[in-house]
Design an enzyme around this catalytic site. Structure first.
Site, PDB file in Angstrom:
ATOM      1  N   THR A 182     -13.950 -18.689  21.109  1.00 48.24           N
ATOM      2  CA  THR A 182     -13.795 -17.271  20.790  1.00 48.24           C
ATOM      3  C   THR A 182     -13.508 -17.128  19.309  1.00 48.24           C
ATOM      4  O   THR A 182     -12.803 -17.950  18.720  1.00 48.24           O
ATOM      5  CB  THR A 182     -12.654 -16.623  21.598  1.00 48.24           C
ATOM      6  N   GLU A 326      -9.989 -16.465  26.871  1.00 46.74           N
ATOM      7  CA  GLU A 326      -8.915 -17.402  27.245  1.00 46.74           C
ATOM      8  C   GLU A 326      -8.426 -17.187  28.679  1.00 46.74           C
ATOM      9  O   GLU A 326      -7.623 -17.957  29.186  1.00 46.74           O
ATOM     10  CB  GLU A 326      -7.721 -17.223  26.285  1.00 46.74           C
ATOM     11  N   LYS A 437     -13.640  -5.123  16.392  1.00 47.11           N
ATOM     12  CA  LYS A 437     -14.592  -5.429  17.462  1.00 47.11           C
ATOM     13  C   LYS A 437     -15.759  -4.452  17.403  1.00 47.11           C
ATOM     14  O   LYS A 437     -15.610  -3.264  17.655  1.00 47.11           O
ATOM     15  CB  LYS A 437     -13.933  -5.405  18.832  1.00 47.11           C
ATOM     16  N   TRP A 442     -16.679  -9.944  17.615  1.00 43.78           N
ATOM     17  CA  TRP A 442     -15.575  -9.945  16.657  1.00 43.78           C
ATOM     18  C   TRP A 442     -16.001 -10.064  15.195  1.00 43.78           C
ATOM     19  O   TRP A 442     -16.927 -10.787  14.871  1.00 43.78           O
ATOM     20  CB  TRP A 442     -14.630 -11.105  16.946  1.00 43.78           C
TER      21      TRP A 442
HETATM   22  P1  AMP Z   1     -13.142 -11.660  24.091  1.00 46.04           P
HETATM   23  O1  AMP Z   1     -12.356 -12.883  24.298  1.00 46.04           O
HETATM   24  O2  AMP Z   1     -14.185 -11.786  23.039  1.00 46.04           O
HETATM   25  O3  AMP Z   1     -13.662 -11.127  25.369  1.00 46.04           O
HETATM   26  O4  AMP Z   1     -12.149 -10.554  23.561  1.00 46.04           O
HETATM   27  C1  AMP Z   1     -10.984 -10.181  24.269  1.00 46.04           C
HETATM   28  C2  AMP Z   1     -10.361  -9.005  23.602  1.00 46.04           C
HETATM   29  O5  AMP Z   1     -11.251  -7.886  23.659  1.00 46.04           O
HETATM   30  C3  AMP Z   1      -9.075  -8.503  24.207  1.00 46.04           C
HETATM   31  O6  AMP Z   1      -7.953  -9.234  23.802  1.00 46.04           O
HETATM   32  C4  AMP Z   1      -9.054  -7.060  23.676  1.00 46.04           C
HETATM   33  O7  AMP Z   1      -8.614  -7.016  22.330  1.00 46.04           O
HETATM   34  C5  AMP Z   1     -10.519  -6.677  23.709  1.00 46.04           C
HETATM   35  N1  AMP Z   1     -10.846  -5.987  24.971  1.00 46.04           N
HETATM   36  C6  AMP Z   1     -11.435  -6.503  26.070  1.00 46.04           C
HETATM   37  N2  AMP Z   1     -11.596  -5.557  27.024  1.00 46.04           N
HETATM   38  C7  AMP Z   1     -11.086  -4.405  26.531  1.00 46.04           C
HETATM   39  C8  AMP Z   1     -10.925  -3.075  27.037  1.00 46.04           C
HETATM   40  N3  AMP Z   1     -11.350  -2.715  28.240  1.00 46.04           N
HETATM   41  N4  AMP Z   1     -10.314  -2.162  26.228  1.00 46.04           N
HETATM   42  C9  AMP Z   1      -9.879  -2.504  24.993  1.00 46.04           C
HETATM   43  N5  AMP Z   1     -10.007  -3.740  24.458  1.00 46.04           N
HETATM   44  C10 AMP Z   1     -10.601  -4.685  25.215  1.00 46.04           C
END
Ligand code: AMP
Length: 540
Positions: A182, A326, A437, A442
């Site tokens: 990630t 994670e 994001k 990211w």
């Molecule tokens: P990733 O590991 O790339 O899936 O990113 C995870 C992160 O995405 C989380 O820690 C949040 O910061 C953001 N995220 C995922 N789902 C949501 C959601 N429904 N609303 C707001 N932020 C989200």
């Protein structure tokens, strides 16, 4: 006293063997890079997975080897998920949207021995290959007729002539099965190393938590990619429950998705808000929903209330989910219990705009700056920590990152700031991690800042997220020029282009005399976000 039940290790291979026996006719439908639609059943998938496992072993794959994929959502990618892990390897999915620098870091850090690529990504691999581990075998995921020139193996030739049954080995259930990096934390991308146990438990958690979508006969469209976050567990949860998978390949625009959903009678569609915005445009143009659509899962970024309302008013149940790489990744899901589902539309939309309630196997806590637990009263906001059966206990070979990723009690810090209400609904209110994001992917503000700070005419710099109608957030760069004068914006972009993918570059650069500071002497991003909250980006 120890119980006396059998201790059978949980294994990923058992999911597909089960699906082939109990849901043999459920389908895997794929839009292929070859340009056509391909269909096979779970029974057929299991036979091809066995052949592929023999092919992998014949190429020298050893237990624990990392075998990488760089591919769209399709049946061959699904086959790799099962064949690599089933035969004892580690399926390492790589996100093709990362910058060349990040991708090279990842392939070397994982020390991949083989790489499977869709034809789309062959030029990318050719450009970077000499910076990757020597001896890395590259297999192109196509047949002989579509093979590119060069030093590549052919996927279909690996399967040719192999037996369609494989004696899946037993190993301890905490054996590594999957690896996904990630970039959702600062610094270099960090790897989450999933086990067979965590993956099987997660599949059961997802199946139990989203029972409307995951049923025999239901057709599910994962737009969420197999190349990141395990497509939210669908490659495992769908075969386990008998739901069919409809894979969209690389065409993710609203028109292509609408057509596929309509033709294939997709019941449930899973993906990030940016993708559904494109679909919304096509639905408005056509004046109707795709036939058969009744359910969708939206996550990865916050689902806007207007989007939830749009689909709910079209009789599509919207489930707003939250999770992280994670966490395998599902943490919460937003399907409403009956007593809330009966509420008037406006109330339902308000509740569905929250990020949902925890799934079984995930514990949540919010803490203040001293790490003290805050009440779940819907008011107190604090950093969100998690613990559970499918949550990382440490990044892959990264001692440095592991020093700060967990609290003293072993809970994992998500970097999200949240409230939790008395019914257990989570609301993400802010982000403690310094990241942006965009379209579900990211961008590190810190890395952008550090790069341009090397310019002699930059005295200070901050990058913040500003809201964007399509991408959710886009980076805005705020620069304090040095006494030598203002840097050229073009020069700053040239510096950034050496390290970042084009879509990660700031949309705009503004110059200011100084940056607001916090009491502890850090740049106050909170103040900047307020100050530039209404900033109009050039293409927004
Ligand atoms: P990733 O590991 O790339 O899936 O990113 C995870 C992160 O995405 C989380 O820690 C949040 O910061 C953001 N995220 C995922 N789902 C949501 C959601 N429904 N609303 C707001 N932020 C989200």
């Amino acid at each position: 006293m120890q119980g006396s039940m059998m201790m059978r290790p949980l294994k990923i291979a058992d999911i597909l063997s089960y699906a082939a026996e109990i849901h043999p006719l459920s389908e895997v439908v794929s839009v292929r890079t070859e340009g056509d639609i391909h269909r096979q059943t779970y029974a057929g998938t299991a036979r091809r997975v066995a052949k592929l496992a023999h092919g992998l072993v014949s190429q020298g794959m050893q237990t624990g080897d990392r075998v990488a994929t760089l591919a769209w959502n399709g049946y061959r990618h699904l086959e790799l998920y099962y064949a690599i892990s089933g035969a004892g390897g580690v399926c390492h999915t790589i996100n093709p949207r990362l910058s060349a620098e990040q991708m090279t870091y990842i392939v070397n850090h994982a020390n991949d021995t083989m790489l499977f690529v869709d034809t789309t990504f062959v030029p990318l691999v050719a450009a970077l290959r000499d910076q990757w581990p020597a001896g890395l075998k590259v297999v192109v995921m196509t047949d002989r007729d579509h093979m590119p020139e060069g030093d590549f193996l052919c996927y279909e030739e690996l399967l040719d002539g192999q037996s369609d049954s494989f004696d899946w080995p037993d190993f301890p259930e905490d054996t590594a099965a999957g690896l996904c990096y990630t970039s959702g934390t600062t610094g270099n991308p960090k790897g989450t190393l999933y086990t067979h146990r965590s993956t099987v438990l997660h599949a059961m958690m997802v199946g139990l938590s989203l029972p409307t979508a995951l049923q025999p006969g239901k057709r599910i469209l994962p737009v969420v990619p197999l190349f990141h976050v395990n497509a939210w567990g669908l490659p495992y949860a769908a075969p386990l429950t008998g739901a069919s998978l409809i894979f969209p390949g690389g065409a993710l625009d609203g028109e292509s998705l609408f057509r596929l959903m309509d033709n294939e009678k997709v019941y449930s569609a899973w993906g990030v808000p940016t993708v559904w915005l494109g679909l919304q445009g096509e639905i408005t143009k056509q004046g109707r929903m795709p036939e058969g659509l009744g359910d969708m899962v939206v996550g990865g970024s916050a689902a806007p209330a207007s989007m939830i309302q749009f689909f709910e008013e079209g009789d599509v149940n919207v489930c707003h989910a939250w999770g992280m790489t994670e966490m395998s990744p599902i943490g919460t899901q937003g399907n409403l219990p009956d007593h809330l589902n009966d509420k008037p539309m406006a109330e339902r939309i308000a509740i569905k705009s929250k990020q949902g309630r925890r799934v079984f196997g995930v514990d949540l806590k919010i803490v203040d700056e001293d790490g003290k637990r805050l009440p779940h009263d819907g008011e107190a906001a604090g950093e969100l920590y998690v613990r559970g059966n499918a949550i990382t206990s440490g990044y892959f070979e990264n001692e440095e990152a592991n020093k700060t990723a967990f609290d003293a009690d072993g809970w994992f810090g998500t970097g999200d700031v949240a409230t939790i209400d008395t019914h257990g609904f989570l609301t993400i209110t802010d982000r403690a991690k310094d990241l942006i994001k965009s379209g579900g992917e990211w961008i590190s503000s810190l890395d952008l800042e550090n790069t341009v700070m090397a310019h002699p005419k930059v005295a200070n710099c901050a990058v913040i997220a500003v809201p964007h109608p399509k991408w959710d957030e886009r980076p805005l760069m705020i620069v304090v020029p040095s006494p030598e004068g203002k840097p050229e914006v073009g020069d700053l972009m040239d510096m950034l282009k050496e390290h970042f993918a084009t879509w990660q570059l700031p949309d705009d650069v503004v110059f200011v005399e100084d940056l607001p500071m916090t009491a502890t002497g850090k740049v106050s991003k909170l103040t900047l976000r307020k100050q530039f909250g209404d900033h109009k980006l050039p293409d927004a």
